[in-house]
Motif scaffolding. Structure first.
Motif, PDB file in Angstrom:
ATOM      1  N   SER A  43       0.831  -1.197   0.000  1.00 47.60           N
ATOM      2  CA  SER A  43       0.000   0.000   0.000  1.00 47.60           C
ATOM      3  C   SER A  43       0.867   1.249   0.000  1.00 47.60           C
ATOM      4  O   SER A  43       1.906   1.299   0.662  1.00 47.60           O
ATOM      5  CB  SER A  43      -0.902   0.012   1.238  1.00 47.60           C
ATOM      6  OG  SER A  43      -1.511   1.286   1.399  1.00 47.60           O
ATOM      7  N   HIS A  44       0.406   2.266  -0.714  1.00 43.27           N
ATOM      8  CA  HIS A  44       1.141   3.534  -0.701  1.00 43.27           C
ATOM      9  C   HIS A  44       1.006   4.241   0.641  1.00 43.27           C
ATOM     10  O   HIS A  44       1.714   5.224   0.893  1.00 43.27           O
ATOM     11  CB  HIS A  44       0.658   4.439  -1.836  1.00 43.27           C
ATOM     12  CG  HIS A  44      -0.798   4.748  -1.817  1.00 43.27           C
ATOM     13  ND1 HIS A  44      -1.770   3.784  -1.980  1.00 43.27           N
ATOM     14  CD2 HIS A  44      -1.481   5.917  -1.653  1.00 43.27           C
ATOM     15  CE1 HIS A  44      -2.956   4.334  -1.926  1.00 43.27           C
ATOM     16  NE2 HIS A  44      -2.821   5.634  -1.725  1.00 43.27           N
ATOM     17  N   ARG A  45       0.135   3.737   1.499  1.00 47.77           N
ATOM     18  CA  ARG A  45       0.003   4.286   2.858  1.00 47.77           C
ATOM     19  C   ARG A  45       0.890   3.550   3.853  1.00 47.77           C
ATOM     20  O   ARG A  45       0.961   3.945   5.021  1.00 47.77           O
ATOM     21  CB  ARG A  45      -1.456   4.204   3.318  1.00 47.77           C
ATOM     22  CG  ARG A  45      -2.443   4.925   2.412  1.00 47.77           C
ATOM     23  CD  ARG A  45      -2.172   6.407   2.326  1.00 47.77           C
ATOM     24  NE  ARG A  45      -3.130   7.085   1.452  1.00 47.77           N
ATOM     25  CZ  ARG A  45      -3.029   8.361   1.102  1.00 47.77           C
ATOM     26  NH1 ARG A  45      -2.013   9.090   1.541  1.00 47.77           N
ATOM     27  NH2 ARG A  45      -3.924   8.914   0.303  1.00 47.77           N
ATOM     28  N   GLU A  50       6.018   5.284   2.464  1.00 43.97           N
ATOM     29  CA  GLU A  50       6.090   6.707   2.820  1.00 43.97           C
ATOM     30  C   GLU A  50       7.545   7.137   2.996  1.00 43.97           C
ATOM     31  O   GLU A  50       7.929   8.247   2.611  1.00 43.97           O
ATOM     32  CB  GLU A  50       5.279   6.969   4.085  1.00 43.97           C
ATOM     33  CG  GLU A  50       3.769   6.864   3.861  1.00 43.97           C
ATOM     34  CD  GLU A  50       2.968   7.077   5.125  1.00 43.97           C
ATOM     35  OE1 GLU A  50       3.569   7.084   6.227  1.00 43.97           O
ATOM     36  OE2 GLU A  50       1.731   7.251   5.032  1.00 43.97           O
ATOM     37  N   MET A 239       0.125  11.819  -3.357  1.00 44.37           N
ATOM     38  CA  MET A 239      -0.739  10.646  -3.223  1.00 44.37           C
ATOM     39  C   MET A 239      -2.214  11.034  -3.265  1.00 44.37           C
ATOM     40  O   MET A 239      -3.039  10.461  -2.570  1.00 44.37           O
ATOM     41  CB  MET A 239      -0.395   9.885  -1.940  1.00 44.37           C
ATOM     42  CG  MET A 239       0.983   9.225  -2.015  1.00 44.37           C
ATOM     43  SD  MET A 239       1.386   8.167  -0.608  1.00 44.37           S
ATOM     44  CE  MET A 239       2.085   9.388   0.511  1.00 44.37           C
ATOM     45  N   ASN A 241      -4.024  10.523  -5.810  1.00 42.24           N
ATOM     46  CA  ASN A 241      -4.468   9.203  -6.253  1.00 42.24           C
ATOM     47  C   ASN A 241      -3.299   8.246  -6.030  1.00 42.24           C
ATOM     48  O   ASN A 241      -2.197   8.680  -5.713  1.00 42.24           O
ATOM     49  CB  ASN A 241      -4.901   9.222  -7.724  1.00 42.24           C
ATOM     50  CG  ASN A 241      -3.787   9.654  -8.649  1.00 42.24           C
ATOM     51  OD1 ASN A 241      -3.083  10.625  -8.349  1.00 42.24           O
ATOM     52  ND2 ASN A 241      -3.607   8.971  -9.755  1.00 42.24           N
ATOM     53  N   THR A 242      -3.533   6.958  -6.169  1.00 45.32           N
ATOM     54  CA  THR A 242      -2.461   5.993  -5.902  1.00 45.32           C
ATOM     55  C   THR A 242      -1.285   6.254  -6.835  1.00 45.32           C
ATOM     56  O   THR A 242      -1.443   6.217  -8.062  1.00 45.32           O
ATOM     57  CB  THR A 242      -2.971   4.548  -6.098  1.00 45.32           C
ATOM     58  OG1 THR A 242      -4.117   4.353  -5.288  1.00 45.32           O
ATOM     59  CG2 THR A 242      -1.884   3.558  -5.713  1.00 45.32           C
ATOM     60  N   CYS A 244       2.527   5.679  -8.682  1.00 44.80           N
ATOM     61  CA  CYS A 244       3.214   4.531  -9.282  1.00 44.80           C
ATOM     62  C   CYS A 244       4.355   4.129  -8.346  1.00 44.80           C
ATOM     63  O   CYS A 244       5.498   4.557  -8.504  1.00 44.80           O
ATOM     64  CB  CYS A 244       3.741   4.904 -10.664  1.00 44.80           C
ATOM     65  SG  CYS A 244       4.337   3.484 -11.577  1.00 44.80           S
ATOM     66  N   CYS A 245       4.005   3.315  -7.367  1.00 48.00           N
ATOM     67  CA  CYS A 245       4.930   3.017  -6.265  1.00 48.00           C
ATOM     68  C   CYS A 245       6.249   2.402  -6.740  1.00 48.00           C
ATOM     69  O   CYS A 245       7.321   2.790  -6.288  1.00 48.00           O
ATOM     70  CB  CYS A 245       4.260   2.094  -5.259  1.00 48.00           C
ATOM     71  SG  CYS A 245       2.775   2.781  -4.502  1.00 48.00           S
TER      72      CYS A 245
END
Length: 369
Positions: A43-45, A50, A239, A241-242, A244-245
């Motif tokens: 998750s980007h969260r 981060e 972030m 929106n999601t 591109c991790c």
């Protein structure tokens, strides 16, 4: 053939990445930082991501020499999205946008400004000479009341690159640096907004780096959808929106690799050395030819022809090069010919090997010209 059965990739983008970075990605792909999952699953969260994006942002700002008066974003959509996003935020129906047309990418940016029913002002262009040199213009050719002035620092298609940028004091400036960001020492703080697609000098395709002056962000339009507002992306730390991790993760590793190579000064020295080797070979040849105006030549994209554009031989060159382990040497579809992109991650040894192949090709085919 390059190291570990890898070819020499001279493609204009997506482009070659540092081998050590690729190996690091490989080593932690399935289990990032003992998390039990891959970065592409995370998750980007997640605090781990981060930390990735925060560190990448800090490294990028440090390498560019940008202070606290700049925000740095990782967005999506590539430079093409920025062609529209910049004027959408900062265009004004009562003021022109100055455009310095040095190639196809500035031409596309000009078109997007027109589509928005704004007023692009074509200050200078070398389209009539196929962009083989950079446009010349004077300060008095610029509009002191322009919303901003738009540049593209390096033209991948025809192989030109700005060394200096003539602007008016008090007029905002925007530069597309998709193909030469982090390649040389430059006063990046001379620009109010910088953008660059990642897929040439920063990392894999998927993310776009944007650096923007904070005081300009505040002047951006608020009557447009939030996703097009720089202020919204800043508020949400890239972030909204999601993101591109995976691309951002690799970008962070590449930025660390740049630091370890001596920063921009170290890379500029190596890039200049590679370009000098290839241009010197072309200039002494009666078989190959570079048509680009010498002072305007790019150290990132070396564009050349066989003779005056012998298409049959050029096609044969590309085919034989591919078979020998040299990829991506076909010129851009709009102009044809040949092109070697020698971005940051391309080695001097690869360029030297290419010149040896070129010499061998010449010996075998010189009577066909």
């Amino acid at each position: 053939m390059a190291f570990n059965n890898r070819i020499f990739n001279f493609g204009a983008g997506p482009a070659t990445l540092p081998l050590s970075v690729m190996q690091e990605v490989e080593s932690e792909f399935l289990n990032y930082q003992s998390s039990g999952m891959s970065i592409v699953e995370m998750s980007h969260r997640n605090p781990l991501f981060e930390e990735i994006i925060s560190t990448a942002r800090s490294r990028a700002k440090k390498l560019l020499g940008l202070g606290q008066d700049y925000e740095l974003l990782f967005l999506q959509g590539g430079a093409r999205h920025q062609f529209a996003m910049v004027p959408t935020n900062f265009g004004n129906h009562d003021r022109v946008i100055d455009v310095i047309d040095s190639g196809v990418w500035t031409k596309f940016a000009h078109q997007e400004i027109s589509r928005l029913k704004l007023m692009p002002h074509l200050v200078a262009s070398t389209e009539s000479t196929k962009y083989q040199s950079l446009p010349k213009y004077r300060p008095e050719d610029l509009d002191p009341k322009a919303s901003y002035i738009h540049f593209c620092s390096n033209n991948t298609v025809v192989g030109t690159q700005w060394k200096e940028f003539l602007k008016l004091k008090g007029v905002r400036s925007v530069v597309d640096m998709s193909s030469d960001i982090f390649s040389r020492v430059l006063d990046f703080a001379q620009f109010d907004l910088i953008y660059a697609g990642a897929q040439k000098n920063i990392g894999p395709a998927g993310t776009t780096l944007v650096a923007i002056k904070k005081d300009w962000v505040d002047q951006g339009r608020k009557d447009i959808p939030e996703i097009f507002q720089y202020s919204a992306h800043i508020k949400h730390d890239s972030m909204y929106n999601t993101p591109c991790c995976f691309s951002i993760y690799v970008c962070g590793l590449v930025l660390k690799w740049i630091e370890d190579r001596g920063g921009l000064a170290g890379l500029e020295s190596e890039n200049t050395r590679k370009a000098k080797l290839l241009y010197s070979y072309l200039d002494q040849s009666s078989f190959y030819r570079s048509a680009v105006h010498l002072p305007d030549r790019s150290i990132m994209n070396v564009v050349f022809r066989i003779g005056d554009g012998h298409e049959a031989l050029e096609s044969k060159f590309v085919s034989e090069a591919e078979a020998a382990g040299y990829s991506g040497l076909k010129g851009h579809r709009l102009v044809g010919g040949l092109r070697a992109s020698i971005y940051n991650a391309q080695s001097y040894e690869a360029v030297k090997s290419l010149t040896e192949f070129m010499d061998n090709f010449y010996e075998r085919h010189k009577l066909e010209l």
